[in-house]
Design a protein around this motif. Sequence first.
Motif, PDB file in Angstrom:
ATOM      1  N   TYR A  19       0.837  -1.201   0.000  1.00 57.33           N
ATOM      2  CA  TYR A  19       0.000   0.000   0.000  1.00 57.33           C
ATOM      3  C   TYR A  19       0.873   1.252   0.000  1.00 57.33           C
ATOM      4  O   TYR A  19       0.651   2.175  -0.787  1.00 57.33           O
ATOM      5  CB  TYR A  19      -0.928  -0.007   1.223  1.00 57.33           C
ATOM      6  CG  TYR A  19      -1.743   1.248   1.353  1.00 57.33           C
ATOM      7  CD1 TYR A  19      -2.903   1.416   0.598  1.00 57.33           C
ATOM      8  CD2 TYR A  19      -1.358   2.270   2.217  1.00 57.33           C
ATOM      9  CE1 TYR A  19      -3.649   2.571   0.709  1.00 57.33           C
ATOM     10  CE2 TYR A  19      -2.097   3.428   2.336  1.00 57.33           C
ATOM     11  CZ  TYR A  19      -3.252   3.583   1.580  1.00 57.33           C
ATOM     12  OH  TYR A  19      -3.984   4.734   1.678  1.00 57.33           O
ATOM     13  N   THR A  36      -1.199   0.604 -12.231  1.00 55.82           N
ATOM     14  CA  THR A  36      -2.293   0.512 -11.272  1.00 55.82           C
ATOM     15  C   THR A  36      -1.794  -0.182 -10.005  1.00 55.82           C
ATOM     16  O   THR A  36      -0.769  -0.876 -10.023  1.00 55.82           O
ATOM     17  CB  THR A  36      -3.468  -0.288 -11.852  1.00 55.82           C
ATOM     18  OG1 THR A  36      -3.040  -1.644 -12.068  1.00 55.82           O
ATOM     19  CG2 THR A  36      -3.970   0.327 -13.159  1.00 55.82           C
ATOM     20  N   HIS A  37      -2.533  -0.026  -8.935  1.00 54.75           N
ATOM     21  CA  HIS A  37      -2.150  -0.675  -7.684  1.00 54.75           C
ATOM     22  C   HIS A  37      -2.117  -2.198  -7.836  1.00 54.75           C
ATOM     23  O   HIS A  37      -1.163  -2.829  -7.371  1.00 54.75           O
ATOM     24  CB  HIS A  37      -3.066  -0.232  -6.548  1.00 54.75           C
ATOM     25  CG  HIS A  37      -2.860   1.215  -6.175  1.00 54.75           C
ATOM     26  ND1 HIS A  37      -3.152   1.698  -4.938  1.00 54.75           N
ATOM     27  CD2 HIS A  37      -2.379   2.271  -6.871  1.00 54.75           C
ATOM     28  CE1 HIS A  37      -2.866   2.998  -4.887  1.00 54.75           C
ATOM     29  NE2 HIS A  37      -2.409   3.359  -6.058  1.00 54.75           N
ATOM     30  N   PRO A  38      -3.130  -2.820  -8.494  1.00 52.79           N
ATOM     31  CA  PRO A  38      -3.044  -4.279  -8.681  1.00 52.79           C
ATOM     32  C   PRO A  38      -1.799  -4.709  -9.477  1.00 52.79           C
ATOM     33  O   PRO A  38      -1.203  -5.740  -9.174  1.00 52.79           O
ATOM     34  CB  PRO A  38      -4.333  -4.621  -9.436  1.00 52.79           C
ATOM     35  CG  PRO A  38      -5.288  -3.544  -9.058  1.00 52.79           C
ATOM     36  CD  PRO A  38      -4.443  -2.313  -8.916  1.00 52.79           C
ATOM     37  N   GLN A  39      -1.397  -3.916 -10.466  1.00 52.93           N
ATOM     38  CA  GLN A  39      -0.191  -4.245 -11.221  1.00 52.93           C
ATOM     39  C   GLN A  39       1.035  -4.221 -10.308  1.00 52.93           C
ATOM     40  O   GLN A  39       1.920  -5.075 -10.412  1.00 52.93           O
ATOM     41  CB  GLN A  39       0.019  -3.251 -12.370  1.00 52.93           C
ATOM     42  CG  GLN A  39      -0.944  -3.406 -13.515  1.00 52.93           C
ATOM     43  CD  GLN A  39      -0.787  -2.279 -14.532  1.00 52.93           C
ATOM     44  OE1 GLN A  39      -0.664  -1.113 -14.178  1.00 52.93           O
ATOM     45  NE2 GLN A  39      -0.795  -2.653 -15.810  1.00 52.93           N
ATOM     46  N   TYR A  41       1.114  -4.766  -7.043  1.00 57.33           N
ATOM     47  CA  TYR A  41       1.089  -5.933  -6.155  1.00 57.33           C
ATOM     48  C   TYR A  41       1.503  -7.205  -6.893  1.00 57.33           C
ATOM     49  O   TYR A  41       2.255  -8.026  -6.352  1.00 57.33           O
ATOM     50  CB  TYR A  41      -0.302  -6.110  -5.533  1.00 57.33           C
ATOM     51  CG  TYR A  41      -0.558  -5.159  -4.385  1.00 57.33           C
ATOM     52  CD1 TYR A  41      -0.052  -5.415  -3.125  1.00 57.33           C
ATOM     53  CD2 TYR A  41      -1.308  -4.001  -4.576  1.00 57.33           C
ATOM     54  CE1 TYR A  41      -0.280  -4.551  -2.066  1.00 57.33           C
ATOM     55  CE2 TYR A  41      -1.543  -3.130  -3.526  1.00 57.33           C
ATOM     56  CZ  TYR A  41      -1.031  -3.409  -2.265  1.00 57.33           C
ATOM     57  OH  TYR A  41      -1.254  -2.540  -1.232  1.00 57.33           O
ATOM     58  N   ARG A  42       1.030  -7.374  -8.134  1.00 57.23           N
ATOM     59  CA  ARG A  42       1.429  -8.550  -8.921  1.00 57.23           C
ATOM     60  C   ARG A  42       2.937  -8.558  -9.155  1.00 57.23           C
ATOM     61  O   ARG A  42       3.598  -9.595  -9.066  1.00 57.23           O
ATOM     62  CB  ARG A  42       0.687  -8.586 -10.267  1.00 57.23           C
ATOM     63  CG  ARG A  42      -0.721  -9.111 -10.189  1.00 57.23           C
ATOM     64  CD  ARG A  42      -1.295  -9.421 -11.553  1.00 57.23           C
ATOM     65  NE  ARG A  42      -1.293  -8.293 -12.483  1.00 57.23           N
ATOM     66  CZ  ARG A  42      -2.280  -7.387 -12.576  1.00 57.23           C
ATOM     67  NH1 ARG A  42      -3.340  -7.483 -11.812  1.00 57.23           N
ATOM     68  NH2 ARG A  42      -2.201  -6.411 -13.443  1.00 57.23           N
ATOM     69  N   LYS A  45       5.017  -9.615  -6.164  1.00 58.85           N
ATOM     70  CA  LYS A  45       5.053 -11.070  -6.022  1.00 58.85           C
ATOM     71  C   LYS A  45       6.142 -11.672  -6.908  1.00 58.85           C
ATOM     72  O   LYS A  45       6.932 -12.510  -6.472  1.00 58.85           O
ATOM     73  CB  LYS A  45       3.690 -11.669  -6.361  1.00 58.85           C
ATOM     74  CG  LYS A  45       3.635 -13.148  -6.149  1.00 58.85           C
ATOM     75  CD  LYS A  45       2.245 -13.705  -6.408  1.00 58.85           C
ATOM     76  CE  LYS A  45       2.288 -15.155  -6.019  1.00 58.85           C
ATOM     77  NZ  LYS A  45       1.525 -16.054  -6.670  1.00 58.85           N
TER      78      LYS A  45
END
Length: 177
Positions: A19, A36-39, A41-42, A45
Amino acid sequence: MALSHAILVCLTERPMSGYDLAKFFDTSIAFFWKATHPQIYRELKKLGEKGYVTAAEEIQSGKPNRFVYSITDAGLEALKAWSREPVALPLIKDDLLVRLQAIEHIDKKALREQIRVRLKAHREQLDQYHHIRDVRFAGGAAVPEDLGKLMGLELGMQYEKGWIAWCESVLKRLESA
């Protein structure tokens, strides 16, 4: 440049949760690299799987635990190797500039309005850059580890000034067309 490199660059600042990293990204790297935020986070990983970042779980009371990511020595080496790769010129993809190619066939009133909107956005971005400079780099000086950030900010300011001048010029020319 890949998103992974932008994330590694951000993590050279300090360890951050996903975050925190996404928020930091939004106010720094995002001025010239979008994600984007989801990108993010991916990609974190994937970076963890490569051993370029580690994640330490922080226990929080009253809310879910969070993971704080740190760049590893392998991540720093990957960043250094990436810095040696040739830099490609960026490609410009801009609907507004494509419309100008057919100016005799488009709605000039709509075009003028679109340019006014663009002008407003570039002025707002320039104001934001000025604020960052005034807060972070008082007097236009930077400590050695922040020199690159200041130089990038200065380029961003020149970029916005160029767009502002261009938009103002185009609007004047379109008024007489």
